[in-house]
Write a protein that holds these residues in place. Sequence first.
Motif, mmCIF file in Angstrom:
data_model
loop_
_atom_site.group_PDB
_atom_site.id
_atom_site.type_symbol
_atom_site.label_atom_id
_atom_site.label_comp_id
_atom_site.label_asym_id
_atom_site.label_seq_id
_atom_site.Cartn_x
_atom_site.Cartn_y
_atom_site.Cartn_z
ATOM 1 N N PRO A 20 -18.225 36.814 -22.542
ATOM 2 C CA PRO A 20 -18.924 36.032 -23.570
ATOM 3 C C PRO A 20 -18.589 36.489 -24.982
ATOM 4 O O PRO A 20 -18.549 35.672 -25.905
ATOM 5 C CB PRO A 20 -20.413 36.256 -23.260
ATOM 6 C CG PRO A 20 -20.478 37.367 -22.317
ATOM 7 C CD PRO A 20 -19.174 37.433 -21.602
ATOM 8 N N TYR A 24 -17.408 34.186 -28.039
ATOM 9 C CA TYR A 24 -18.175 34.221 -29.286
ATOM 10 C C TYR A 24 -17.268 34.492 -30.481
ATOM 11 O O TYR A 24 -17.354 33.826 -31.516
ATOM 12 C CB TYR A 24 -19.246 35.303 -29.174
ATOM 13 C CG TYR A 24 -20.039 35.512 -30.424
ATOM 14 C CD1 TYR A 24 -21.067 34.649 -30.762
ATOM 15 C CD2 TYR A 24 -19.762 36.583 -31.264
ATOM 16 C CE1 TYR A 24 -21.789 34.843 -31.918
ATOM 17 C CE2 TYR A 24 -20.487 36.788 -32.418
ATOM 18 C CZ TYR A 24 -21.501 35.914 -32.746
ATOM 19 O OH TYR A 24 -22.215 36.112 -33.889
ATOM 20 N N SER B 89 -20.908 23.029 -20.297
ATOM 21 C CA SER B 89 -21.236 23.983 -21.370
ATOM 22 C C SER B 89 -22.583 24.643 -21.143
ATOM 23 O O SER B 89 -22.724 25.849 -21.350
ATOM 24 C CB SER B 89 -21.222 23.361 -22.764
ATOM 25 O OG SER B 89 -20.711 22.093 -22.756
ATOM 26 N N SER B 93 -22.534 28.576 -20.350
ATOM 27 C CA SER B 93 -23.175 29.445 -21.348
ATOM 28 C C SER B 93 -24.414 30.111 -20.756
ATOM 29 O O SER B 93 -24.702 31.268 -21.058
ATOM 30 C CB SER B 93 -23.539 28.645 -22.593
ATOM 31 O OG SER B 93 -24.643 27.828 -22.336
ATOM 32 N N SER B 97 -24.728 34.035 -20.600
ATOM 33 C CA SER B 97 -25.855 34.611 -21.333
ATOM 34 C C SER B 97 -26.650 35.554 -20.443
ATOM 35 O O SER B 97 -27.030 36.648 -20.861
ATOM 36 C CB SER B 97 -26.788 33.511 -21.826
ATOM 37 O OG SER B 97 -26.116 32.667 -22.705
ATOM 38 N N TYR B 174 -18.480 24.533 -27.363
ATOM 39 C CA TYR B 174 -19.897 24.356 -27.069
ATOM 40 C C TYR B 174 -20.495 25.624 -26.467
ATOM 41 O O TYR B 174 -21.592 26.043 -26.845
ATOM 42 C CB TYR B 174 -20.103 23.170 -26.114
ATOM 43 C CG TYR B 174 -20.047 21.823 -26.791
ATOM 44 C CD1 TYR B 174 -20.066 21.722 -28.177
ATOM 45 C CD2 TYR B 174 -19.987 20.650 -26.051
ATOM 46 C CE1 TYR B 174 -20.024 20.500 -28.793
ATOM 47 C CE2 TYR B 174 -19.949 19.414 -26.662
ATOM 48 C CZ TYR B 174 -19.962 19.336 -28.038
ATOM 49 O OH TYR B 174 -19.943 18.120 -28.649
ATOM 50 N N VAL B 175 -19.772 26.224 -25.505
ATOM 51 C CA VAL B 175 -20.289 27.444 -24.887
ATOM 52 C C VAL B 175 -20.505 28.499 -25.972
ATOM 53 O O VAL B 175 -21.563 29.129 -26.048
ATOM 54 C CB VAL B 175 -19.320 27.972 -23.803
ATOM 55 C CG1 VAL B 175 -19.724 29.368 -23.349
ATOM 56 C CG2 VAL B 175 -19.302 27.028 -22.610
ATOM 57 N N GLY B 176 -19.507 28.659 -26.848
ATOM 58 C CA GLY B 176 -19.628 29.655 -27.917
ATOM 59 C C GLY B 176 -20.824 29.393 -28.815
ATOM 60 O O GLY B 176 -21.547 30.311 -29.196
ATOM 61 N N LEU B 178 -23.553 27.972 -28.024
ATOM 62 C CA LEU B 178 -24.831 28.170 -27.335
ATOM 63 C C LEU B 178 -25.109 29.638 -27.032
ATOM 64 O O LEU B 178 -26.238 29.995 -26.686
ATOM 65 C CB LEU B 178 -24.857 27.386 -26.016
ATOM 66 C CG LEU B 178 -24.812 25.869 -26.090
ATOM 67 C CD1 LEU B 178 -24.846 25.273 -24.703
ATOM 68 C CD2 LEU B 178 -25.976 25.335 -26.914
ATOM 69 N N LEU B 179 -24.076 30.478 -27.121
ATOM 70 C CA LEU B 179 -24.252 31.869 -26.685
ATOM 71 C C LEU B 179 -25.312 32.657 -27.467
ATOM 72 O O LEU B 179 -26.114 33.347 -26.842
ATOM 73 C CB LEU B 179 -22.913 32.611 -26.727
ATOM 74 C CG LEU B 179 -22.011 32.387 -25.511
ATOM 75 C CD1 LEU B 179 -20.674 33.087 -25.703
ATOM 76 C CD2 LEU B 179 -22.678 32.872 -24.234
ATOM 77 N N GLY B 182 -28.752 31.830 -26.264
ATOM 78 C CA GLY B 182 -28.840 32.139 -24.836
ATOM 79 C C GLY B 182 -28.934 33.635 -24.597
ATOM 80 O O GLY B 182 -29.776 34.109 -23.825
ATOM 81 N N ASN B 231 -30.911 23.273 -24.160
ATOM 82 C CA ASN B 231 -29.520 23.041 -24.525
ATOM 83 C C ASN B 231 -28.993 21.677 -24.117
ATOM 84 O O ASN B 231 -28.082 21.158 -24.759
ATOM 85 C CB ASN B 231 -28.629 24.123 -23.900
ATOM 86 C CG ASN B 231 -28.829 25.465 -24.570
ATOM 87 O OD1 ASN B 231 -29.268 25.525 -25.708
ATOM 88 N ND2 ASN B 231 -28.527 26.534 -23.864
#
Lengths: 377, 305
Positions: A20, A24, B89, B93, B97, B174-176, B178-179, B182, B231
């Motif tokens: 992650p 990020y 996503s 995420s 998370s 999108y994943v980034g 939401l991190l 989360g 989300n």
Amino acid sequence: MDKTSLKEKKHAYRWMVIPPFIIYLFVLAFPVLLSIILSLSDFNGGRIFGAGSLKLIGFGQYAKLLSDPYFWHAFRNNIYIVLISVFGQLPLGLFLAYLIYRRIVRLGTFWQGVLYVPSVISVIVIGIMWNLIFSPFGPLAEVVNDFNRSSYQNNLEKVLDNYNYQNGDAIEDAMIDDIIRIDSKAARKAFDDPDKGIRETIAVLSDDTDEQLVLDLSNMLSRKWSSDFLNKDGASMWPILFVTLWCWTGMYLIIFLANMQKINKETIESAMIDGAKEKSILRHIIIPELQGSIMNCSVLCISGSLNSFALIYSMTGGGPARITQVLAIYMYEKAFMGSPDYPMANAISMMMVAFSLLLILLTRKIQKAFGGQDDEN
Amino acid sequence: MMKTDFRQERSLGAYIWKIIGYIIMILFSLLAIVPVLWLIVNSFKTTVEFNSNMAGWPKKFFTQNYPGAWRAGDFGILFVNSVVYTVMSVGISGFFSLLAGFGFSKIPGKSAKIIYSIFILGLLLTTQTLMVPIFLQVSQLDGVIGRLLEKVGLCAAEDFHLFYNTRFAVILVYVGSLLPIGIYLCTEYVRSIPTSLVEAARIDGAGYLRIFNLIVIPMSTPILITLGLLNIPTIWNEFALINILVSKTSLQSLPLGIYRFSGTLSSDYGKEFAALVIGLMPMLLFYLIFRKQITNNVGAGAVKG
């Protein structure tokens, strides 16, 4: 703990945190860095990540931005949105939550459910929808003008009855004066010389039935209202501010209500025994108890109000003539419309980041300064 | 029984307050709901009827706007895209998370605090502020990696497409985005799982992966549900980022499609209203189904503007 376990621990930690973290860095951290570099460079398309394609030229973009009237205009609009969010959404949400919490109105869950509906709908749909509603010949104008016409019609019928007028009769001067008097402003708008204009119109319509005459005259002489806020400087931000308020108030209502329900009921009970009025309960118990959530919501409001891109993009596109532009739209315009000016767009992007961080820090400072005792005001 | 709320209050002042309260509530509720109903009602009018009757009830319910809009806007594909983007996503995420939350809260280390605070810093950033650098990065990365691969001799530079105009990039971004929220919520949540439970499993010889599977995931379903409810609407309604990440119609999401559609067909109001209703229905239904849970989550403050 033995060595293998420690090693396993480290190993486990790595595969938990590193994937992650890389995503990020890719999505948030690296773009910030890239944006800072580009805002200081002379990049104008072409390859970024090649040798010698970028030259750092310093803070020129920022200086240019600070003397750019469009930037300040967009910035001002952003401030309006922050203000309507913090001083509109929050107090309104708090007030509505209070009505439910104190059971001044019943069916709390129902109202709560209805008022939250705007928050779940896609802002694109909301933007297009309100654009249609506010359009110059849209439904809002139709409803208002229908109302104007029917009230005019009532007055007109009264005047005609007063003079016992049947279509085709001779026209009395006093009657014309009375007709003009119903709405002299609108009459002057309809005809340069209302007196002459109305006489001629009645003469032309002398073959019609009485009802038809009343209808036609009302159509012609009633007040016409047009809702083209979006084309008037000064008023053009109002629809956007209204929709911002419309969209998110329900969310703050829910947050405040949930936090009110955590307040110890006994405090309120004993205050009521002491004869406290509703107003002072709100002022001296509820608001101080909610101070923490008010501050958190302010932070939410601030970061949310910088998220207004999609709403304004779909509602007005920043137009007409950049009047409703906010920083995000201005940035978008610089980067994606016409010939791209990436350094400038990135400078705007960094100004937005700085602006939101500054506001959030300010909110925290205020929270600290007021401690836990004073209320919102 | 004490007079603790207005229900028991019987004075004249209280009645006046009540009446004012109801008037305010009814007005605001109408304001919230009437525009949406207006949209739905108008989607059943023909364009001709709309032009002469904008605010009223349709004379006859005309349903052909829906199939027309659905076909003209290619909403079938867009709908599938939106489902894919949202499910992927939110799912990915959520998984990452929880994984990181477990690492941060149960495997203490020096770097944990620093990396965790870097994630938390991300809570203050809004991704759409960064759409220009994200666009540049994503649109240039294919070329950069392609040229590298060409040098190594694996493929031609132009043949490498992983980022710009791909579902992969949309989901990655999108994943980034939401991190941060989360990881924040998951770390706080996993922290509340007793450490002794993890320790005991360790002593029994379970590896961290096993502990994650057997203890952390089952115990964390509430926070995963919270994240999902929070989300799913965010991603489904997202516009600013996908607008710059994707230019092919076949990759667009529903909101993007609605926007393009209303731009090209601006005079065909009947179809436009149908398209807008298609755009708002999925999340309205989602809300109606999960209203209670969503309200509880929002109330708990688990929101990011």
